[in-house]
Design an enzyme around this catalytic site. Structure first.
Site, PDB file in Angstrom:
ATOM      1  CB  CYS A   1       5.127   6.273   3.586  1.00  0.00           C
ATOM      2  SG  CYS A   1       6.021   5.621   5.002  1.00  0.00           S
TER       3      CYS A   1
ATOM      4  CG  HIS B   1       8.459   3.806   1.735  1.00  0.00           C
ATOM      5  ND1 HIS B   1       8.053   5.081   2.041  1.00  0.00           N
ATOM      6  CD2 HIS B   1       7.984   3.561   0.479  1.00  0.00           C
ATOM      7  CE1 HIS B   1       7.377   5.592   1.024  1.00  0.00           C
ATOM      8  NE2 HIS B   1       7.306   4.686   0.063  1.00  0.00           N
TER       9      HIS B   1
ATOM     10  CG  HIS C   1       4.754   5.680  -2.667  1.00  0.00           C
ATOM     11  ND1 HIS C   1       6.096   5.550  -2.373  1.00  0.00           N
ATOM     12  CD2 HIS C   1       4.716   6.213  -3.927  1.00  0.00           C
ATOM     13  CE1 HIS C   1       6.825   5.970  -3.401  1.00  0.00           C
ATOM     14  NE2 HIS C   1       6.017   6.369  -4.348  1.00  0.00           N
TER      15      HIS C   1
END
Length: 367
Positions: free
Chosen positions: A281, A329, A341
């Site tokens: 990510c 994240h 993402h």
């Protein structure tokens, strides 16, 4: 001493640098195995040819939550790994710089010692006589007086040289102490990285094992449950009216970052990867902004800590949305309530609703 200096530089230059941040949702959980039906609700012995009963939705929901928890814990461990890795890179660079300073300082000290030795030999050649005696014994008093002036200049130069030698020696001691401390920190980070790596591997292996126990129909149903959960979260987020005031246009660099990130759609997730074939990510977001000419921190936690925070209503394409209370994240906002993402192991870079995960906040790299 020379061998020690060479080994210090060699060791410093060969410090290994790698890896990054993982991502995924998370919650707490129950057993992944199906809950047996009560004895009264089914015959003790299945009828011949009877097909296996479908997996109860409740049990699959527990499996979904357990998978989210495992992948989230892997994401947290990955951030710890990447933080240690980033620190190791910095410490390695500092050790290399210190090693160069030590080598240069030693070279300078050797030169000063040679000059001091030459001055001592010159004094020896004069016999060490005091200036008064040298004046009496001199055949040419004027030449002696001229030489005395030069001697005084030499004495001052020698005094300055000795002071410089002392300072250089102190610098060398400090460089050595600093290098020793950096090595200590480097070793501590190496251990932290190894522990985090083991945690990542354990969590991902547990998740993969859990998924492997599901049959094809169960996997399809699980995927549908995940889709429904994401849709429910996104709908609830949109129903708050959060996007009604989000109108800001992206900056020039923001457009470049979005273009880079969206061009990676379909590429596999891999923890610690920064491209070009795989990403995690924060590997995706950091590379997107580096491509746009704006280097940012490597991990989602450092992106949250170091970049400027902006209100959700003020966000624009290119901004980064940080998720979960532990900032484990990150996704890039692309507009219209969506992010691009890299979700988690087994998935690919994709578009998703910005509200499908708990939002911690928004940061802007090009503030």
């Amino acid at each position: 001493m020379a061998a020690g200096k060479r080994s210090l530089i060699t060791a410093a230059v060969t410090v290994v640098c790698a890896v990054t941040v993982l991502a995924a949702p998370g919650t707490a959980f129950a057993s992944p195995s199906p809950t047996p039906s009560p004895a009264a609700s089914a015959p003790a012995t299945p009828a011949p040819g009877a097909s296996r009963a479908p997996q109860p939705s409740k049990d699959l929901e527990e499996v979904r939550q357990r998978l989210e928890k495992l992948y989230h814990e892997a994401a947290v461990a990955t951030d710890a790994y990447n933080a240690a890795e980033e620190q190791s890179k910095q410490q390695s660079a500092q050790i290399v710089a210190l090693a160069k300073k030590i080598v240069e300082g030693q070279r300078r000290l050797d030169q000063l010692k040679d000059r001091a030795g030459a001055a001592a030999r010159a004094q020896y050649r004069t016999g060490g006589l005091p200036p008064e005696a040298q004046l009496v014994l001199s055949d040419d008093p004027q030449q002696f007086l001229d030489g005395t002036g030069r001697l005084l200049q030499g004495q001052r130069a020698t005094k300055g040289m000795l002071g410089e030698m002392a300072r250089t020696q102190e610098d060398l001691k400090q460089y050595a102490a600093d290098a020793s401390e950096r090595w200590r920190q480097l070793e501590a980070n190496r251990k932290a990285k190894e522990a985090a790596k083991q945690k990542i591997t354990q969590q991902i292996s547990a998740a993969e094992k859990l998924e492997s126990q599901l049959e094809a129909k169960e996997k399809a149903r699980l995927a549908e449950l995940e889709r429904q959960a994401a849709l429910k979260a996104q709908t609830a987020w949109l129903d708050t009216g959060i996007l009604k005031d989000v109108r800001a246009a992206s900056s020039g660099q923001g457009k470049q970052a979005v273009a880079f990130a969206t061009a990676q759609i379909g590429k596999p997730y891999e923890w610690g990867a920064e491209g070009p074939k795989t990403f995690d990510c924060s590997g995706l977001t950091s590379q997107a902004w580096a491509h746009a000419g704006r280097p940012i921190p490597r991990t989602s936690q450092e992106q949250w800590r170091q970049l400027r925070h902006v209100d959700v209503k003020d966000m624009r394409p290119g901004d980064l949305i940080i998720y979960f209370g532990d900032a484990s994240h990150v996704g890039m906002y692309v507009g219209d309530g969506a992010i691009v993402h890299a979700p988690r192991p087994g998935r690919t870079v994709t578009l998703a609703g910005a509200g499908t995960m708990p939002i911690l906040g928004v940061v802007r790299p090009d503030a």
